[in-house]
Design a protein around this motif. Structure first.
Motif, mmCIF file in Angstrom:
data_model
loop_
_atom_site.group_PDB
_atom_site.id
_atom_site.type_symbol
_atom_site.label_atom_id
_atom_site.label_comp_id
_atom_site.label_asym_id
_atom_site.label_seq_id
_atom_site.Cartn_x
_atom_site.Cartn_y
_atom_site.Cartn_z
ATOM 1 N N ILE A 66 -3.927 2.745 -1.847
ATOM 2 C CA ILE A 66 -2.870 3.382 -1.074
ATOM 3 C C ILE A 66 -3.379 3.629 0.343
ATOM 4 C CG2 ILE A 66 -1.802 4.471 -3.076
ATOM 5 C CD1 ILE A 66 -3.229 7.073 -2.276
ATOM 6 N N SER A 67 -2.463 3.673 1.295
ATOM 7 C CA SER A 67 -2.870 3.979 2.675
ATOM 8 C C SER A 67 -1.781 4.798 3.361
ATOM 9 C CB SER A 67 -3.129 2.682 3.468
ATOM 10 O OG SER A 67 -1.968 1.871 3.472
ATOM 11 N N MET A 110 -1.419 5.039 -8.844
ATOM 12 C CA MET A 110 -2.093 5.566 -7.667
ATOM 13 C C MET A 110 -3.024 4.524 -7.036
ATOM 14 S SD MET A 110 -1.893 7.993 -5.610
ATOM 15 C CE MET A 110 -0.752 8.992 -6.605
ATOM 16 N N GLY A 111 -2.459 3.336 -6.802
ATOM 17 C CA GLY A 111 -3.177 2.292 -6.091
ATOM 18 C C GLY A 111 -4.029 1.385 -6.949
ATOM 19 N N HIS A 112 -4.071 1.616 -8.249
ATOM 20 C CA HIS A 112 -4.899 0.799 -9.136
ATOM 21 C C HIS A 112 -4.014 0.015 -10.101
ATOM 22 C CE1 HIS A 112 -8.751 2.588 -7.851
ATOM 23 N NE2 HIS A 112 -7.966 3.615 -7.563
ATOM 24 N N PRO A 164 0.815 -1.229 0.000
ATOM 25 C CA PRO A 164 0.000 0.000 0.000
ATOM 26 C C PRO A 164 0.845 1.274 0.000
ATOM 27 C CG PRO A 164 -0.053 -1.068 2.159
ATOM 28 C CD PRO A 164 0.620 -2.027 1.226
ATOM 29 N N GLU A 165 2.117 1.166 0.389
ATOM 30 C CA GLU A 165 2.990 2.345 0.343
ATOM 31 C C GLU A 165 3.342 2.733 -1.094
ATOM 32 O OE1 GLU A 165 4.321 -0.203 3.908
ATOM 33 O OE2 GLU A 165 3.750 -0.508 1.820
ATOM 34 N N LEU A 187 -11.191 7.060 3.853
ATOM 35 C CA LEU A 187 -10.114 7.245 2.888
ATOM 36 C C LEU A 187 -9.819 5.955 2.134
ATOM 37 C CD1 LEU A 187 -7.771 9.494 5.046
ATOM 38 C CD2 LEU A 187 -8.961 10.178 2.955
ATOM 39 N N GLY A 188 -9.878 4.820 2.839
ATOM 40 C CA GLY A 188 -9.640 3.544 2.187
ATOM 41 C C GLY A 188 -10.692 3.232 1.135
#
Length: 348
Positions: free
Chosen positions: A345-346, A329-331, A102-103, A197-198
């Motif tokens: 992302i977290s 971006m997390g996808h 997730p970073e 946010l998640g």
């Protein structure tokens, strides 16, 4: 390993971005969470048509809205670029492992001295050190790692625009865009904030009712919390698209060096160039990091020549061309940039 949230199966049909599709994406870049009713007037169509268009684009993985770090995060947290050389036979495995972190917001497989480039979001330098120690160093196939740290962020994906709308449409949408006036800084995020946010990192267009159901809170509470997170600069939203299918198949980055006194001036000018997608001042021998979306490699050559002509003190020291972007971006994305899944992302 973190479980990946799968996106809806891709629609196997010819990919066509119609003018209305591009206008819709551009409108959502300006107002990612606007209702279809609010967007229908400026785009000259109906809310039903926009909802149907977006459903098609989203299900095909061609466009999506996601929560991203806001300006306060960029000022107070750690944004770094981890550049990795890997064994050719192990590269796919290394990318797959990093994509589950997730970073790691974004991963590019690229040409140049480093074949895997990662955008990494952490709370601070200690968290970055833990990430490197526990999740990067020692991974089978990693040969070397180089780190760049952001000192100033001038442009990133949430502020890049497709430029498909005419000036009248832009005027209407910009007038109604949510105020960017900074509110009280949210120094501490509780469980509800992080849950919201998640979920928004997974789908930035979830309605207030959907967020309330997912978090077991009232719609009034989730609306108030999200608006506070936005106004304080903790979070922003960005509308992404499968860029190669929309006419920008080449994503290239330049690392450049210029005297410290010139960095701010040069970056502010570069950030206004339509081809520029990302721009940061960074630590290291190279102190300017810029990413551009272009239509062909010839355009990249002309762009670099233009850069040298405009900024005589700027020297390009490294060039990188993305072969593919497995995570944005997390996808998770396929070779053409279509979204296929999510590892949110977290960084908060």
């Amino acid at each position: 390993m973190k479980e990946t949230d799968a996106a809806p199966s891709l629609v196997q049909e010819p990919v066509i971005f119609a003018e209305l599709d591009l206008a819709l994406v551009n409108a959502l870049q300006l107002q990612p969470r606007a209702s279809w009713v609010d967007l229908a007037g400026p785009l000259g169509t109906t809310a039903t048509t926009l909802a149907r268009r977006w459903d098609r684009l989203s299900k095909a993985g061609l466009a999506w809205v996601t929560a991203s770090f806001g300006p306060e995060f960029a000022r107070s947290r750690c944004i770094s670029y981890v550049m990795i050389r890997s064994e050719p036979a192990e590269r796919t495995s290394v990318v797959e492992q990093l994509a589950q972190c997730p970073e790691v917001a974004t991963i590019e497989v690229a040409t140049g001295g480093h074949d895997i480039n990662c955008d990494v979001l952490t709370l601070d330098l200690r968290d970055l050190d833990r990430f490197l120690t526990e999740k990067v160093h020692g991974v089978r196939g990693v040969i070397s790692v180089s780190i760049l740290l952001t000192t100033s962020l001038y442009l990133e994906g949430s502020r890049w625009r497709l430029r498909s709308l005419d000036q009248d449409q832009l005027n209407v949408l910009n007038k109604s865009t949510m105020s960017r006036t900074q509110g009280n800084y949210v120094n501490h995020l509780d469980g509800l904030d992080r849950s919201l946010l998640g979920h928004l990192a997974n789908d930035g267009r979830l309605s207030w009712a959907e967020l309330a159901s997912l978090t077991d809170a009232s719609t009034a509470t989730v609306r108030r919390r999200v608006n506070k997170l936005i106004s304080s600069g903790i979070v922003t939203f960005r509308c992404e698209l499968a860029h190669s299918l929309a006419g920008w198949p080449i994503q290239a980055s330049l690392l450049a060096q210029t005297p410290a006194a010139d960095v701010d001036r040069i970056c502010r000018v570069l950030a206004a160039w339509p081809e520029c997608r990302f721009l940061a001042a960074v630590t290291g021998t190279a102190n300017v990091y810029a990413t551009f979306w272009v239509r062909d490699l010839g355009e990249l050559q002309r762009l670099e020549a233009r850069t040298s002509g405009h900024f005589p003190s700027l020297t390009v020291v490294h060039r990188m061309v993305a072969l593919n972007t497995p995570k944005r971006m997390g996808h998770l994305c396929d070779d053409e940039g279509r979204r296929t899944g999510t590892v949110p992302i977290s960084p908060w």
